[in-house]
Scaffold this motif. Structure first.
Motif, PDB file in Angstrom:
ATOM      1  N   ILE A  90     119.296  71.113  26.501  1.00  0.00           N
ATOM      2  CA  ILE A  90     120.499  70.892  27.315  1.00  0.00           C
ATOM      3  C   ILE A  90     121.730  71.427  26.593  1.00  0.00           C
ATOM      4  O   ILE A  90     122.638  71.974  27.209  1.00  0.00           O
ATOM      5  CB  ILE A  90     120.683  69.382  27.593  1.00  0.00           C
ATOM      6  N   GLU A  91     121.712  71.276  25.269  1.00  0.00           N
ATOM      7  CA  GLU A  91     122.868  71.703  24.466  1.00  0.00           C
ATOM      8  C   GLU A  91     122.892  73.220  24.265  1.00  0.00           C
ATOM      9  O   GLU A  91     123.805  73.755  23.626  1.00  0.00           O
ATOM     10  CB  GLU A  91     122.830  70.978  23.105  1.00  0.00           C
ATOM     11  N   GLY A  92     121.885  73.914  24.797  1.00  0.00           N
ATOM     12  CA  GLY A  92     121.864  75.369  24.726  1.00  0.00           C
ATOM     13  C   GLY A  92     121.442  75.910  23.374  1.00  0.00           C
ATOM     14  O   GLY A  92     121.562  77.104  23.102  1.00  0.00           O
ATOM     15  N   LYS A  93     120.926  75.032  22.502  1.00  0.00           N
ATOM     16  CA  LYS A  93     120.540  75.470  21.153  1.00  0.00           C
ATOM     17  C   LYS A  93     119.123  76.032  21.122  1.00  0.00           C
ATOM     18  O   LYS A  93     118.769  76.776  20.208  1.00  0.00           O
ATOM     19  CB  LYS A  93     120.638  74.302  20.169  1.00  0.00           C
ATOM     20  N   GLU A  94     118.301  75.597  22.051  1.00  0.00           N
ATOM     21  CA  GLU A  94     116.907  76.052  22.107  1.00  0.00           C
ATOM     22  C   GLU A  94     116.503  76.226  23.562  1.00  0.00           C
ATOM     23  O   GLU A  94     117.034  75.558  24.448  1.00  0.00           O
ATOM     24  CB  GLU A  94     115.964  74.985  21.498  1.00  0.00           C
ATOM     25  N   THR A  95     115.502  77.096  23.771  1.00  0.00           N
ATOM     26  CA  THR A  95     114.929  77.189  25.118  1.00  0.00           C
ATOM     27  C   THR A  95     113.809  76.143  25.227  1.00  0.00           C
ATOM     28  O   THR A  95     113.374  75.562  24.231  1.00  0.00           O
ATOM     29  CB  THR A  95     114.314  78.582  25.350  1.00  0.00           C
ATOM     30  N   ILE A  96     113.356  75.932  26.453  1.00  0.00           N
ATOM     31  CA  ILE A  96     112.234  75.011  26.661  1.00  0.00           C
ATOM     32  C   ILE A  96     111.028  75.486  25.849  1.00  0.00           C
ATOM     33  O   ILE A  96     110.319  74.677  25.235  1.00  0.00           O
ATOM     34  CB  ILE A  96     111.906  74.912  28.169  1.00  0.00           C
ATOM     35  N   GLU A  97     110.817  76.805  25.802  1.00  0.00           N
ATOM     36  CA  GLU A  97     109.671  77.356  25.059  1.00  0.00           C
ATOM     37  C   GLU A  97     109.798  77.072  23.563  1.00  0.00           C
ATOM     38  O   GLU A  97     108.842  76.637  22.921  1.00  0.00           O
ATOM     39  CB  GLU A  97     109.555  78.878  25.276  1.00  0.00           C
ATOM     40  N   GLN A  98     110.987  77.324  23.015  1.00  0.00           N
ATOM     41  CA  GLN A  98     111.184  77.102  21.571  1.00  0.00           C
ATOM     42  C   GLN A  98     110.995  75.627  21.214  1.00  0.00           C
ATOM     43  O   GLN A  98     110.317  75.287  20.244  1.00  0.00           O
ATOM     44  CB  GLN A  98     112.594  77.554  21.148  1.00  0.00           C
ATOM     45  N   CYS A  99     111.592  74.767  22.011  1.00  0.00           N
ATOM     46  CA  CYS A  99     111.492  73.335  21.762  1.00  0.00           C
ATOM     47  C   CYS A  99     110.046  72.871  21.987  1.00  0.00           C
ATOM     48  O   CYS A  99     109.507  72.071  21.211  1.00  0.00           O
ATOM     49  CB  CYS A  99     112.461  72.617  22.703  1.00  0.00           C
ATOM     50  N   GLY A 100     109.435  73.398  23.049  1.00  0.00           N
ATOM     51  CA  GLY A 100     108.050  73.045  23.356  1.00  0.00           C
ATOM     52  C   GLY A 100     107.092  73.440  22.247  1.00  0.00           C
ATOM     53  O   GLY A 100     106.173  72.692  21.905  1.00  0.00           O
ATOM     54  N   GLU A 101     107.310  74.620  21.651  1.00  0.00           N
ATOM     55  CA  GLU A 101     106.455  75.049  20.531  1.00  0.00           C
ATOM     56  C   GLU A 101     106.548  74.067  19.369  1.00  0.00           C
ATOM     57  O   GLU A 101     105.548  73.762  18.725  1.00  0.00           O
ATOM     58  CB  GLU A 101     106.859  76.459  20.064  1.00  0.00           C
ATOM     59  N   LYS A 102     107.759  73.592  19.100  1.00  0.00           N
ATOM     60  CA  LYS A 102     107.940  72.602  18.025  1.00  0.00           C
ATOM     61  C   LYS A 102     107.163  71.330  18.330  1.00  0.00           C
ATOM     62  O   LYS A 102     106.512  70.743  17.459  1.00  0.00           O
ATOM     63  CB  LYS A 102     109.429  72.266  17.869  1.00  0.00           C
ATOM     64  N   LEU A 103     107.219  70.914  19.584  1.00  0.00           N
ATOM     65  CA  LEU A 103     106.490  69.698  19.989  1.00  0.00           C
ATOM     66  C   LEU A 103     104.978  69.907  19.830  1.00  0.00           C
ATOM     67  O   LEU A 103     104.275  69.026  19.330  1.00  0.00           O
ATOM     68  CB  LEU A 103     106.844  69.336  21.439  1.00  0.00           C
ATOM     69  N   CYS A 104     104.508  71.083  20.220  1.00  0.00           N
ATOM     70  CA  CYS A 104     103.068  71.378  20.108  1.00  0.00           C
ATOM     71  C   CYS A 104     102.609  71.304  18.655  1.00  0.00           C
ATOM     72  O   CYS A 104     101.535  70.769  18.357  1.00  0.00           O
ATOM     73  CB  CYS A 104     102.759  72.767  20.669  1.00  0.00           C
ATOM     74  N   ARG A 105     103.421  71.831  17.758  1.00  0.00           N
ATOM     75  CA  ARG A 105     103.055  71.781  16.329  1.00  0.00           C
ATOM     76  C   ARG A 105     103.044  70.340  15.825  1.00  0.00           C
ATOM     77  O   ARG A 105     102.138  69.926  15.102  1.00  0.00           O
ATOM     78  CB  ARG A 105     104.038  72.629  15.497  1.00  0.00           C
ATOM     79  N   LEU A 106     104.043  69.576  16.227  1.00  0.00           N
ATOM     80  CA  LEU A 106     104.128  68.185  15.769  1.00  0.00           C
ATOM     81  C   LEU A 106     102.953  67.359  16.294  1.00  0.00           C
ATOM     82  O   LEU A 106     102.421  66.491  15.592  1.00  0.00           O
ATOM     83  CB  LEU A 106     105.471  67.589  16.226  1.00  0.00           C
ATOM     84  N   VAL A 107     102.540  67.643  17.512  1.00  0.00           N
ATOM     85  CA  VAL A 107     101.397  66.918  18.095  1.00  0.00           C
ATOM     86  C   VAL A 107     100.131  67.181  17.285  1.00  0.00           C
ATOM     87  O   VAL A 107      99.313  66.283  17.081  1.00  0.00           O
ATOM     88  CB  VAL A 107     101.236  67.284  19.584  1.00  0.00           C
ATOM     89  N   ARG A 108      99.959  68.405  16.787  1.00  0.00           N
ATOM     90  CA  ARG A 108      98.805  68.698  15.913  1.00  0.00           C
ATOM     91  C   ARG A 108      98.885  67.882  14.617  1.00  0.00           C
ATOM     92  O   ARG A 108      97.858  67.461  14.088  1.00  0.00           O
ATOM     93  CB  ARG A 108      98.733  70.184  15.565  1.00  0.00           C
ATOM     94  N   GLU A 109     100.099  67.707  14.103  1.00  0.00           N
ATOM     95  CA  GLU A 109     100.272  66.897  12.891  1.00  0.00           C
ATOM     96  C   GLU A 109      99.862  65.444  13.156  1.00  0.00           C
ATOM     97  O   GLU A 109      99.153  64.829  12.360  1.00  0.00           O
ATOM     98  CB  GLU A 109     101.742  66.936  12.417  1.00  0.00           C
ATOM     99  N   VAL A 110     100.333  64.923  14.288  1.00  0.00           N
ATOM    100  CA  VAL A 110      99.997  63.536  14.633  1.00  0.00           C
ATOM    101  C   VAL A 110      98.491  63.402  14.880  1.00  0.00           C
ATOM    102  O   VAL A 110      97.861  62.433  14.463  1.00  0.00           O
ATOM    103  CB  VAL A 110     100.819  63.078  15.861  1.00  0.00           C
ATOM    104  N   ALA A 111      97.930  64.402  15.532  1.00  0.00           N
ATOM    105  CA  ALA A 111      96.479  64.377  15.774  1.00  0.00           C
ATOM    106  C   ALA A 111      95.710  64.405  14.461  1.00  0.00           C
ATOM    107  O   ALA A 111      94.596  63.894  14.371  1.00  0.00           O
ATOM    108  CB  ALA A 111      96.079  65.565  16.658  1.00  0.00           C
ATOM    109  N   SER A 112      96.322  64.984  13.441  1.00  0.00           N
ATOM    110  CA  SER A 112      95.657  65.091  12.140  1.00  0.00           C
ATOM    111  C   SER A 112      95.895  63.873  11.261  1.00  0.00           C
ATOM    112  O   SER A 112      95.384  63.806  10.147  1.00  0.00           O
ATOM    113  CB  SER A 112      96.150  66.342  11.406  1.00  0.00           C
ATOM    114  N   GLY A 113      96.718  62.946  11.719  1.00  0.00           N
ATOM    115  CA  GLY A 113      96.881  61.710  10.966  1.00  0.00           C
ATOM    116  C   GLY A 113      98.308  61.297  10.666  1.00  0.00           C
ATOM    117  O   GLY A 113      98.535  60.165  10.247  1.00  0.00           O
ATOM    118  N   SER A 114      99.276  62.204  10.848  1.00  0.00           N
ATOM    119  CA  SER A 114     100.670  61.781  10.655  1.00  0.00           C
ATOM    120  C   SER A 114     100.975  60.654  11.625  1.00  0.00           C
ATOM    121  O   SER A 114     100.598  60.724  12.802  1.00  0.00           O
ATOM    122  CB  SER A 114     101.635  62.941  10.917  1.00  0.00           C
ATOM    123  N   MET A 115     101.644  59.638  11.151  1.00  0.00           N
ATOM    124  CA  MET A 115     101.880  58.474  12.002  1.00  0.00           C
ATOM    125  C   MET A 115     103.011  58.706  12.991  1.00  0.00           C
ATOM    126  O   MET A 115     104.019  59.331  12.670  1.00  0.00           O
ATOM    127  CB  MET A 115     102.230  57.260  11.142  1.00  0.00           C
TER     128      MET A 115
END
Lengths: 397, 101
Positions: free
Chosen positions: A351-376
């Motif tokens: 919303i703040e124009g700092k990232e696109t949905i794709e850029q932000c979404g990619e970050k979320l996808c990476r973080l989800v892999r971390e959580v799936a691997s055991g990060s709390m």
């Protein structure tokens, strides 16, 4: 296939992202066992199936079986205290038999073999301690992304949910589906006004019709109560966040389901027949739908929080995680500032124009892999769990 | 006068969503989906996340957001006015009638 996360392979080929020993059904016996044994876990629900229709008792049974089968569960104890009502579908032996199909360790503790409840608890403690030891010897292994299984929900939605929070969640959903995984979404009330768009994405005309039917049946059910659904939903919290009508809420809400084809419509707690994106015909209540996703096999649940009528820290929000971690996202800067300690991901940069949905979404996808691997997840650091509400269809008698 | 921002989500939309708190008389810049910019004067307070009318919308006219009907006006809504529960109601029943046609 991209090999990108560390999970617990189970005998049935599924992969867990956590390694719980579970004691069911929830209640005094389970609670006391779990208080005594580190690493054991129970789920408290007031819905035991007592004085419910056969259809609803089957939902309760399906939910218990599904939670037991969830890949995040390494081993399971079922006791029969709350089965004293005698309904056949709720017999612990029946439930245990269905769960044992997964090949995981399941032990039934039959109370009439013990002189009193304290002895049942004692037996449970012994079994649970051994199961926890056994589970601890299991090791995470690198697996491919087709083993990701997520369930997504949105709540306290406001305009930020529709503009950024849900579209970013939708990016994750498409990513998981593209990787060959499973993604579940539901909240039938909150597709009303947007069901025609979902129906267009169905893999067949029949699935499309099932989506439309689910929305219309929910609307009719609400009308049969004598109350227009629109006086209930959007909630005052949504209205104070700028959402004016149920249609507007629904159109924002479905963005969290991405753009992938919809493979089918599932009943509450019904596991999908294959991989891909599924719609779960269900009620949006936080204490209900996340449990249903877990019972259908989701190993990670995600909650996209708006901020309309926001109360404060998400620590005050329902924390119904059963066996799957609950991952919080928000796109509302104010919500994030208030509750950042309890929120796992911020997507308001879109919303703040700092990232696109794709850029932000990619970050979320990476973080989800971390959580799936055991990060709390943040919610996992809190020693509290709300009781859950199993979604029922019929009146009690 | 301060210049504020609102977002236009779909080319069919006749409302935009405020991405900051807008006060009455603020000039609001809206980047439309076709890339052009529309500047309108807010007639009243439009809080963050609330909707502002991009055209005059007559009573019973549809409110379009996300490219879809989200409701209809319960009174005449002027360009630059706030669009919310005080002047919008859901039209779900009418959408169903249209489907049946």
């Amino acid at each position: 296939m991209i090999i990108s996360f560390l999970g617990y392979p189970r005998p049935d080929g599924s992969v867990g992202i956590r390694n719980h020993v579970l004691v069911l059904p929830g209640g005094l016996i389970s609670t006391k066992i779990c208080e005594f044994v580190n690493g054991s876990h129970t789920i408290i629900s007031a819905d035991t199936g007592l004085l419910r229709t056969k259809r609803d008792r089957e939902i309760v049974a399906r939910t218990l079986v599904g939670i037991g089968k969830n890949p995040n569960v390494a081993g399971l104890i079922l006791h029969d205290i709350s089965a004293a009502s005698g309904y056949p579908e709720l017999k612990p032996e029946t439930l245990a038999h269905r769960i044992a199909e997964t090949g995981k360790s399941v032990e039934v503790i039959t109370s009439n073999q013990y002189p009193n409840a304290c002895k049942v608890i004692e037996r449970g403690i012994r079994v649970a301690r051994q199961m926890v030891c056994d589970a601890s010897s299991m090791r995470r292994q690198l697996v491919d992304d087709s083993h990701l299984a997520i369930g997504v929900k949105c709540g306290r939605s406001d305009a930020t949910s529709g503009i950024a929070g849900n579209p970013v969640m939708g990016y994750l959903v498409d990513n998981v589906v593209d990787a060959g995984g499973i993604a579940l979404f539901g909240e039938t009330t909150e597709i009303i006004g947007a069901e025609h768009l979902l129906a267009k994405r169905a893999i067949s005309e029949q699935v499309g019709q099932e989506i439309i039917k689910a929305a219309l049946e929910t609307e009719e059910k609400a009308k049969s109560c004598g109350e227009d659904i629109r006086t209930i939903n959007p909630m005052p919290a949504n209205i104070s966040g700028g959402i004016s009508t149920l249609e507007e809420k629904s159109l924002g809400a479905i963005a969290k389901a991405g753009t992938s084809p919809i493979q089918g419509v599932l009943k509450y707690a019904q596991p999908p027949a294959g991989k891909g994106l599924y719609f779960v015909d269900s009620w949006p209540g936080s204490l209900s739908i996340l449990l249903g996703f877990e019972a259908a096999g989701a190993t990670l649940t995600l909650y996209q929080l708006g901020g309309g009528g926001f109360l404060g820290d998400t620590i005050l929000f329902p924390s119904p995680s059963g066996v799957a971690p609950l991952f919080w996202t928000t796109a509302n800067r104010n919500t994030f500032q208030l509750a950042g300690e309890s929120i796992d991901f911020f997507s308001g940069t879109v919303i703040e124009g700092k990232e696109t949905i794709e850029q932000c979404g990619e970050k979320l996808c990476r973080l989800v892999r971390e959580v799936a691997s055991g990060s709390m997840c943040k919610a996992e650091t809190i020693k509290y769990q709300d009781p859950v509400e199993i979604y029922r269809l019929d009146h009690p008698f | 006068l301060k210049s504020k921002h609102a977002v236009h989500l779909n080319r069919k939309d006749n409302v935009a969503v405020a991405v900051e708190d807008i006060e009455a008389k603020d000039l609001v810049n809206i980047v439309l989906t076709d890339g052009s910019t529309q500047s309108i004067k807010a007639l009243e307070t439009i809080p963050f996340g609330f909707k502002i009318a991009l055209t005059d919308i007559p009573a019973a006219g549809y409110i379009i957001k996300y490219g879809e009907i989200i409701g209809k006006a319960t009174s005449d809504i002027e360009l630059g006015a706030q669009v919310h529960v005080h002047n919008v109601e859901g039209v779900r029943a009418q959408i169903e009638e249209k489907k049946g046609e």
